[in-house]
Design an enzyme around this catalytic site. Structure first.
Site, short mmCIF file in Angstrom:
data_model
loop_
_atom_site.label_atom_id
_atom_site.label_comp_id
_atom_site.label_asym_id
_atom_site.label_seq_id
_atom_site.Cartn_x
_atom_site.Cartn_y
_atom_site.Cartn_z
N THR A 195 41.13 49.74 44.30
CA THR A 195 41.50 50.78 43.30
C THR A 195 42.89 51.05 44.19
OG1 THR A 195 41.62 53.62 42.66
CG2 THR A 195 40.44 53.13 44.24
N GLU A 196 43.95 51.22 43.80
CA GLU A 196 45.56 51.14 44.67
C GLU A 196 45.42 51.56 45.49
OE1 GLU A 196 45.14 50.92 41.39
OE2 GLU A 196 47.54 52.51 40.31
N ASN A 197 45.11 52.53 45.73
CA ASN A 197 45.00 53.71 46.72
C ASN A 197 43.92 53.88 48.63
OD1 ASN A 197 42.81 54.54 44.82
ND2 ASN A 197 42.94 56.88 45.58
N SER B 161 46.89 48.13 51.00
CA SER B 161 46.23 47.96 49.49
C SER B 161 47.17 46.76 48.25
CB SER B 161 45.97 48.90 48.65
OG SER B 161 45.32 49.32 47.50
#
Lengths: 219, 212
Positions: free
Chosen positions: B46-48, B88
């Site tokens: 997840t990009e966060n 990320s």
């Protein structure tokens, strides 16, 4: 100089000037330094440029700062959300400028600022409206866009714990933009849930070393 | 019969190789997670700032510090790792992510993607990580209905909506057919409740059959 431990959030945000570029950590409300933003509202600085992933959620934190009319321009990746009514109203009324930046470019532009990089070629957004007017270069058969750093006069970040020197550790996905913003801000202010004695944090686990941090406050 | 969104998600999941690192976009693509075999060793990004993200959190497991890119509370799995936003997106852009699954307004016959902005004058533009994912992941799969609510095709000769990325889409999973965007053109892999001939009539894009 290592960080100053502040007794209050008001002390932590003292001296932020009108017209500053303020980097504000958080992804939605995770990692958002809400108490520091509330203190900034009380402190009164205005005409700010705010760099943050979102443009406020609900009515607290960044949304409250926007609602007070203190922000001239938002630089963010994702302003429009189900609970971004404060920003939406200001934008539709023409009362706030918006620069939309792809999320990875937002992070990398701040990383570049903190790492002394003058600019960098990035493949993201090639051929899209967000690359319009930017320098393009082909390198080994791939097309890139020239992106410039984003530097903050101030960074407000939320971390989990700090020691008295300002070494920071984060918690889960609340880490998000904090470590990058800590490198890209001239004056870096961290809100933490707890300040522990120096030596209590595992040196192997420290994510943001104290060199980047100017003020910490438990809030 | 045309497919519902769960059946589409199952088709996407079928095509993800064991051991892949995968990012599932906000909205319908998150349904793909429900169809990934538990023993396939697939790691969700997840990009966060998290790898090996677990399922959505409920009840006492909800932690405001642990959310996915859609800001939904999620859980950890053994082997989860956290990292900051620049890392990320570096792992995405650097070609380390095997697959991302995204929604779309339009995909062109060349694999151009439009999924971030309707271009309407009163729309507030919001791009998030869509452009970074489109250029970064090794394989970009799109999951969408083949036709918009007004009946206009979403697989088009050229995107009319503002672009997210150029030539980045590899496969398109829709309610009526699945497509591969190949160098030689758009290849129809499977159809659901529609014939190849009918697809050809309703789309303005030249179509190739999988069997040639």
């Amino acid at each position: 100089m290592t960080a100053v431990c502040c007794d209050t959030v008001a002390e932590a945000v003292a001296g932020i000037r009108d017209g500053s570029t303020v980097l504000i950590g958080g992804f939605g409300l995770a990692g958002m330094p809400v108490q520091l933003i509330d203190a900034l509202i009380g402190q009164g600085a205005t005409d700010l440029t705010v760099v943050s992933n979102n443009a406020g959620n609900g009515d607290t934190g960044l949304a409250a700062l926007l609602a007070k009319g203190r922000v001239r321009k938002m630089i963010c990746s994702f302003p429009r959300q189900s609970d971004s009514w404060v920003f939406d109203g200001l934008y539709r009324a023409g009362r706030i400028e918006l620069e939309v930046v792809p999320q990875g470019n937002l992070a990398e532009r701040m990383r570049a600022a903190g790492a002394g990089i003058g600019a960098f070629y990035c493949p993201t957004a090639v051929g899209t409206p967000l690359a319009e007017g930017k320098e393009i270069r082909e390198i080994e058969g791939r097309t890139y866009v020239l992106e410039y750093p984003i530097k903050g006069d101030v960074a407000l970040i939320g971390a989990h714990r700090s020691d008295r020197m300002g070494n920071l550790v984060y918690r889960k996905t609340a880490r998000n933009f904090g470590p990058v913003m800590a490198t890209a801000g001239e004056l870096v202010i961290a809100q933490v849930s707890e300040i522990v004695e120096t030596g209590e944090l595992d040196p192997e686990a420290i994510v943001t070393p104290s060199i980047y941090v100017d003020r910490v406050v438990a809030a | 019969m045309s497919l519902d969104k769960h059946e589409m998600a199952a088709l996407v999941a079928r095509d993800i190789r064991p051991g892949s690192f995968v990012n599932l976009g906000i909205g319908q693509p998150t349904l793909v997670a429900d169809h990934l075999p538990a023993d396939a060793g697939i790691v969700l990004h997840t990009e966060n700032g998290m790898l090996n993200m677990g399922p959505a959190a409920t009840g006492a497991l909800i932690d405001p510090d642990l959310i996915n890119a859609g800001k939904v509370p999620v859980t950890e799995l053994p082997g989860s790792a956290y990292f900051h936003h620049a890392d990320s997106f570096a792992m995405m852009r650097g070609g380390h992510l095997d697959v991302c699954v995204l929604g779309a307004f339009q995909v062109s016959a060349r694999g151009d993607l439009a999924n971030w902005h309707t271009g309407e004058p009163d729309a507030i533009p919001a791009v998030g990580g869509a452009m970074d994912l489109a250029v970064g992941a090794k394989n970009v799969y799109v999951m969408m209905t083949l036709f918009a609510k007004d009946g206009t095709p979403k697989l088009v000769p050229d995107c009319t909506y503002p672009l997210t990325g150029l030539g980045c889409v590899d496969r398109v999973y829709t309610d009526l057919a699945t497509f591969v965007i190949a160098p030689e053109g758009v290849v129809v892999r499977e159809t659901y409740g529609i014939t190849f001939a009918e697809l050809g009539e309703r789309l303005a894009v030249p179509l190739l059959r999988l069997d040639g």
